[in-house]
Design a protein around this motif. Structure first.
Motif, PDB file in Angstrom:
ATOM      1  N   MET A  28       0.836  -1.211   0.000  1.00 29.24           N
ATOM      2  CA  MET A  28       0.000   0.000   0.000  1.00 29.24           C
ATOM      3  C   MET A  28       0.868   1.259   0.000  1.00 29.24           C
ATOM      4  SD  MET A  28      -3.221  -1.118   2.431  1.00 29.24           S
ATOM      5  CE  MET A  28      -2.203  -1.681   3.798  1.00 29.24           C
ATOM      6  N   ASP A  29       1.845   1.258  -0.900  1.00 26.17           N
ATOM      7  CA  ASP A  29       2.799   2.358  -0.989  1.00 26.17           C
ATOM      8  C   ASP A  29       3.052   2.688  -2.461  1.00 26.17           C
ATOM      9  OD1 ASP A  29       4.846   4.156  -0.877  1.00 26.17           O
ATOM     10  OD2 ASP A  29       6.228   2.884   0.251  1.00 26.17           O
ATOM     11  N   PRO A  30       2.344   3.685  -3.006  1.00 29.47           N
ATOM     12  CA  PRO A  30       2.510   4.019  -4.427  1.00 29.47           C
ATOM     13  C   PRO A  30       3.880   4.611  -4.754  1.00 29.47           C
ATOM     14  CG  PRO A  30       1.056   5.590  -3.337  1.00 29.47           C
ATOM     15  CD  PRO A  30       1.301   4.493  -2.360  1.00 29.47           C
ATOM     16  N   SER A  31       4.654   4.977  -3.701  1.00 27.39           N
ATOM     17  CA  SER A  31       5.979   5.541  -3.957  1.00 27.39           C
ATOM     18  C   SER A  31       7.041   4.465  -4.149  1.00 27.39           C
ATOM     19  CB  SER A  31       6.399   6.453  -2.797  1.00 27.39           C
ATOM     20  OG  SER A  31       6.765   5.680  -1.648  1.00 27.39           O
ATOM     21  N   LEU A  32       6.693   3.225  -3.859  1.00 29.87           N
ATOM     22  CA  LEU A  32       7.665   2.134  -3.922  1.00 29.87           C
ATOM     23  C   LEU A  32       8.139   1.937  -5.363  1.00 29.87           C
ATOM     24  CD1 LEU A  32       7.347  -1.311  -2.159  1.00 29.87           C
ATOM     25  CD2 LEU A  32       7.754  -1.208  -4.609  1.00 29.87           C
ATOM     26  N   SER A  33       9.451   1.843  -5.533  1.00 29.23           N
ATOM     27  CA  SER A  33      10.027   1.580  -6.848  1.00 29.23           C
ATOM     28  C   SER A  33      10.957   0.379  -6.767  1.00 29.23           C
ATOM     29  CB  SER A  33      10.821   2.787  -7.350  1.00 29.23           C
ATOM     30  OG  SER A  33       9.970   3.882  -7.579  1.00 29.23           O
ATOM     31  N   VAL A  34      10.847  -0.507  -7.748  1.00 30.17           N
ATOM     32  CA  VAL A  34      11.764  -1.645  -7.859  1.00 30.17           C
ATOM     33  C   VAL A  34      12.895  -1.233  -8.784  1.00 30.17           C
ATOM     34  CG1 VAL A  34      12.025  -4.015  -8.670  1.00 30.17           C
ATOM     35  CG2 VAL A  34       9.977  -3.357  -7.404  1.00 30.17           C
ATOM     36  N   THR A  35      14.100  -1.136  -8.231  1.00 34.24           N
ATOM     37  CA  THR A  35      15.253  -0.682  -9.022  1.00 34.24           C
ATOM     38  C   THR A  35      16.026  -1.828  -9.659  1.00 34.24           C
ATOM     39  OG1 THR A  35      16.661  -0.685  -7.052  1.00 34.24           O
ATOM     40  CG2 THR A  35      15.501   1.376  -7.590  1.00 34.24           C
ATOM     41  N   ASP A  36      15.895  -3.037  -9.085  1.00 31.26           N
ATOM     42  CA  ASP A  36      16.636  -4.164  -9.636  1.00 31.26           C
ATOM     43  C   ASP A  36      16.028  -5.464  -9.141  1.00 31.26           C
ATOM     44  OD1 ASP A  36      18.824  -5.338 -11.117  1.00 31.26           O
ATOM     45  OD2 ASP A  36      19.681  -5.876  -9.181  1.00 31.26           O
ATOM     46  N   CYS A  37      16.143  -6.518  -9.937  1.00 34.02           N
ATOM     47  CA  CYS A  37      15.682  -7.854  -9.554  1.00 34.02           C
ATOM     48  C   CYS A  37      16.734  -8.871  -9.983  1.00 34.02           C
ATOM     49  CB  CYS A  37      14.364  -8.215 -10.241  1.00 34.02           C
ATOM     50  SG  CYS A  37      12.983  -7.177  -9.851  1.00 34.02           S
ATOM     51  N   HIS A  38      16.865  -9.896  -9.201  1.00 32.44           N
ATOM     52  CA  HIS A  38      17.759 -10.987  -9.572  1.00 32.44           C
ATOM     53  C   HIS A  38      17.076 -12.299  -9.237  1.00 32.44           C
ATOM     54  CE1 HIS A  38      21.432 -13.082 -10.514  1.00 32.44           C
ATOM     55  NE2 HIS A  38      21.376 -13.718  -9.357  1.00 32.44           N
ATOM     56  N   VAL A  39      17.113 -13.267 -10.159  1.00 34.22           N
ATOM     57  CA  VAL A  39      16.397 -14.527 -10.002  1.00 34.22           C
ATOM     58  C   VAL A  39      17.385 -15.676  -9.931  1.00 34.22           C
ATOM     59  CG1 VAL A  39      14.676 -16.084 -11.000  1.00 34.22           C
ATOM     60  CG2 VAL A  39      14.457 -13.620 -11.302  1.00 34.22           C
ATOM     61  N   THR A  40      17.170 -16.576  -8.958  1.00 36.20           N
ATOM     62  CA  THR A  40      17.956 -17.803  -8.849  1.00 36.20           C
ATOM     63  C   THR A  40      17.013 -18.963  -8.554  1.00 36.20           C
ATOM     64  OG1 THR A  40      18.328 -17.412  -6.485  1.00 36.20           O
ATOM     65  CG2 THR A  40      20.036 -16.652  -8.009  1.00 36.20           C
ATOM     66  N   ASP A  41      17.464 -20.183  -8.836  1.00 37.62           N
ATOM     67  CA  ASP A  41      16.675 -21.358  -8.473  1.00 37.62           C
ATOM     68  C   ASP A  41      16.598 -21.468  -6.958  1.00 37.62           C
ATOM     69  OD1 ASP A  41      16.190 -22.164 -11.082  1.00 37.62           O
ATOM     70  OD2 ASP A  41      18.024 -23.366 -11.194  1.00 37.62           O
ATOM     71  N   ALA A  42      15.428 -21.897  -6.467  1.00 41.82           N
ATOM     72  CA  ALA A  42      15.220 -21.988  -5.018  1.00 41.82           C
ATOM     73  C   ALA A  42      15.151 -23.429  -4.531  1.00 41.82           C
ATOM     74  CB  ALA A  42      13.944 -21.236  -4.622  1.00 41.82           C
ATOM     75  N   SER A  43      15.351 -24.390  -5.412  1.00 40.71           N
ATOM     76  CA  SER A  43      15.341 -25.790  -4.976  1.00 40.71           C
ATOM     77  C   SER A  43      16.217 -26.611  -5.906  1.00 40.71           C
ATOM     78  CB  SER A  43      13.918 -26.357  -4.954  1.00 40.71           C
ATOM     79  OG  SER A  43      13.338 -26.309  -6.237  1.00 40.71           O
ATOM     80  N   ALA A  63       9.840   6.570  -0.984  1.00 41.07           N
ATOM     81  CA  ALA A  63       9.961   7.999  -0.715  1.00 41.07           C
ATOM     82  C   ALA A  63      10.343   8.227   0.740  1.00 41.07           C
ATOM     83  CB  ALA A  63       8.628   8.692  -1.026  1.00 41.07           C
ATOM     84  N   GLY A  64      11.421   8.977   0.949  1.00 44.02           N
ATOM     85  CA  GLY A  64      11.832   9.331   2.304  1.00 44.02           C
ATOM     86  C   GLY A  64      12.500   8.225   3.074  1.00 44.02           C
ATOM     87  N   CYS A  65      12.814   7.111   2.418  1.00 39.47           N
ATOM     88  CA  CYS A  65      13.433   5.975   3.120  1.00 39.47           C
ATOM     89  C   CYS A  65      14.726   5.572   2.406  1.00 39.47           C
ATOM     90  CB  CYS A  65      12.489   4.772   3.133  1.00 39.47           C
ATOM     91  SG  CYS A  65      10.940   5.051   3.990  1.00 39.47           S
ATOM     92  N   THR A  66      15.592   4.919   3.162  1.00 39.21           N
ATOM     93  CA  THR A  66      16.802   4.378   2.545  1.00 39.21           C
ATOM     94  C   THR A  66      16.432   3.169   1.680  1.00 39.21           C
ATOM     95  OG1 THR A  66      17.185   2.978   4.473  1.00 39.21           O
ATOM     96  CG2 THR A  66      18.270   5.130   4.447  1.00 39.21           C
ATOM     97  N   ASN A  67      17.288   2.862   0.752  1.00 35.91           N
ATOM     98  CA  ASN A  67      17.033   1.712  -0.110  1.00 35.91           C
ATOM     99  C   ASN A  67      16.978   0.435   0.724  1.00 35.91           C
ATOM    100  OD1 ASN A  67      17.171   3.564  -2.127  1.00 35.91           O
ATOM    101  ND2 ASN A  67      19.077   2.817  -3.027  1.00 35.91           N
ATOM    102  N   SER A  68      16.162  -0.516   0.270  1.00 36.24           N
ATOM    103  CA  SER A  68      16.010  -1.773   1.003  1.00 36.24           C
ATOM    104  C   SER A  68      15.960  -2.938   0.015  1.00 36.24           C
ATOM    105  CB  SER A  68      14.748  -1.761   1.867  1.00 36.24           C
ATOM    106  OG  SER A  68      13.600  -1.601   1.062  1.00 36.24           O
ATOM    107  N   ARG A  69      15.909  -4.133   0.569  1.00 40.88           N
ATOM    108  CA  ARG A  69      15.884  -5.328  -0.267  1.00 40.88           C
ATOM    109  C   ARG A  69      14.831  -6.291   0.263  1.00 40.88           C
ATOM    110  NH1 ARG A  69      21.437  -8.546  -1.146  1.00 40.88           N
ATOM    111  NH2 ARG A  69      21.036  -9.087   1.030  1.00 40.88           N
ATOM    112  N   MET A  70      14.155  -6.983  -0.624  1.00 37.80           N
ATOM    113  CA  MET A  70      13.139  -7.964  -0.261  1.00 37.80           C
ATOM    114  C   MET A  70      13.397  -9.232  -1.061  1.00 37.80           C
ATOM    115  SD  MET A  70       8.965  -7.736  -0.725  1.00 37.80           S
ATOM    116  CE  MET A  70       8.732  -6.541   0.586  1.00 37.80           C
TER     117      MET A  70
END
Length: 416
Positions: A28-43, A63-70
């Motif tokens: 629920m954050d319209p300011s969220l931007s995905v700057t990069d993605c990386h995909v690997t096998d998980a099994s 907006a107003g936050c440091t960069n993060s990773r999910m």
């Protein structure tokens, strides 16, 4: 920074823009931007048979936050053409998507409202899914929180088994409470891939080669016998019917929403950084969830997951831990009247003993195989006699030891 997602993801339309749209909605954050993605096998090969899983590491700006990773886990139909065809018309993905998106949030709300702060999450958080072909499921990745699989071939130690029983009992108790408030939702989970009628091609494709392979092995044992091998082969023609009979709810007061596939790889454990001891658990993979007897989960777990020495010495201890946690959780949820005695639970467990026997023949050789000898699902689905080609699952020394102990017990009980 250039995304590596487009070249690696099994569903090409799951690009960076799509992930951004999904996360903006979920967070629920319209300011969220995905700057990069990386995909690997998980099994790895042999870890899972009914899906393909990939890990997406997402770099975020807000907006107003440091960069993060999910980190996210994406679960898709497997790559093989025949498996995709079979799964596209099965209950596996729809059941799991319903479980993650509708049922688990209700379970956790029920547990949290009964005793705030006492219950930890049962599983990962649902992020997004599609319940029509091509199915997919996106959930949070538990690895960054320190959760990981135990050693599949070794089997679980007692401390892991007891922790698993606590989680399973809470899952079952929450389903008892949910059935009171929303019986249609609970009972809508009427079948899984093992109970479908007509029998799933996946069930038939996996079960017969396993039984043929074990019968072939029994013939080679010095203390084995042609009679036992013949009886096992005769079972191959009635296997699917007997499995469905065991899964039938039959109006049983011990019916719950079962996990359906509770084995080592479908549990993630967290370990203490100082002592190394196991301290937390999350359940994964609800593709075989359905409404059935709680003893189905217990038989499945006991016959697939503990180290055999633990299984021999501590089966009753494991079941007692489940019963204690089930009883105490039902009381907290205001469902004490639905509790059963340990004797009643054991009677139900014994009544479903055939299920443990069938599972030992069907999935145990798959679960105990090393990566090199893991079953090739496309070969199985093609109808080839996998046991006569490169299948070495049942020559695994630990598996042979387990079956040499279990088969005489099953035969004595009249299971075959």
């Amino acid at each position: 920074m250039t995304s590596s997602m487009e070249s690696n993801i099994s569903a090409p339309w799951m690009d960076r823009a799509w992930i951004q749209e999904v996360l903006r909605d979920v967070e629920m954050d319209p300011s969220l931007s995905v700057t990069d993605c990386h995909v690997t096998d998980a099994s790895s090969k042999g870890d899972h048979y009914l899906s393909e899983m990939q890990r997406i590491t997402v770099h975020l700006q807000r907006a107003g936050c440091t960069n993060s990773r999910m980190s996210l886990i994406v679960k898709n139909l497997p790559a093989g053409e025949e498996m995709r065809k079979q799964l596209a018309c099965s209950t596996a993905f729809p059941n799991e998507i319903k479980f993650f998106s509708q049922i688990l949030p209700k379970f956790e709300a029920i547990l949290e409202s009964a005793a705030a702060g006492c219950f930890k999450p049962l599983a990962a958080r649902h992020i997004h899914s599609r319940d029509t072909v091509p199915y997919f499921l996106v959930v949070t990745d538990l690895a960054p929180e320190g959760f990981r699989m135990a050693a599949r071939q070794r089997g679980l130690e007692l401390d892991h088994c007891l922790l698993a029983m606590k989680a399973l009992a809470r899952l079952h108790a929450a389903s008892v409470a949910l059935r009171d408030s929303d019986p249609l939702l609970v009972e809508s989970m009427k079948e899984n891939i093992f109970s479908e009628e007509p029998p799933s091609g996946i069930l038939q494709g996996f079960s017969k080669p396993s039984i043929v392979s074990i019968a072939k092995l029994v013939r080679q044992w010095p203390d084995g016998g042609e009679a036992t091998a013949t009886k096992l082969l005769d079972l191959a023609d009635t296997f699917c019917q007997r499995l469905r009979q065991q899964l039938s709810p039959e109006g049983n007061r011990l019916n719950v929403l079962i996990h359906g596939d509770l084995w080592t790889n479908n549990m993630l454990f967290k370990y203490n950084d100082v002592t190394g001891g196991v301290e937390d658990i999350r359940l994964v993979d609800f593709q075989l969830a359905m409404y059935s007897s709680c003893a189905i989960d217990l038989q499945y777990f006991i016959h697939t997951s503990p180290r055999d020495e633990v299984r021999v010495a501590h089966t009753e201890d494991i079941l007692r831990e489940y019963h204690r946690e089930l009883s105490s959780t039902l009381q907290l949820l205001g469902q004490a009247g639905k509790a059963v005695t340990f004797r009643e639970l054991m009677d139900e467990y014994e009544r479903k003993g055939v299920y443990g026997f069938l599972i030992s023949l069907f999935v145990l050789p798959l679960f105990m195989a090393d990566c090199e000898n893991a079953a090739d699902t496309e070969v199985l689905m093609s109808g080839c006699n996998y046991s006569e080609s490169s299948d070495e699952r049942s020559s695994n020394k630990e598996f042979v030891k387990v079956m040499k102990r279990l088969l005489p017990l099953f035969e004595k009980k009249g299971f075959f």
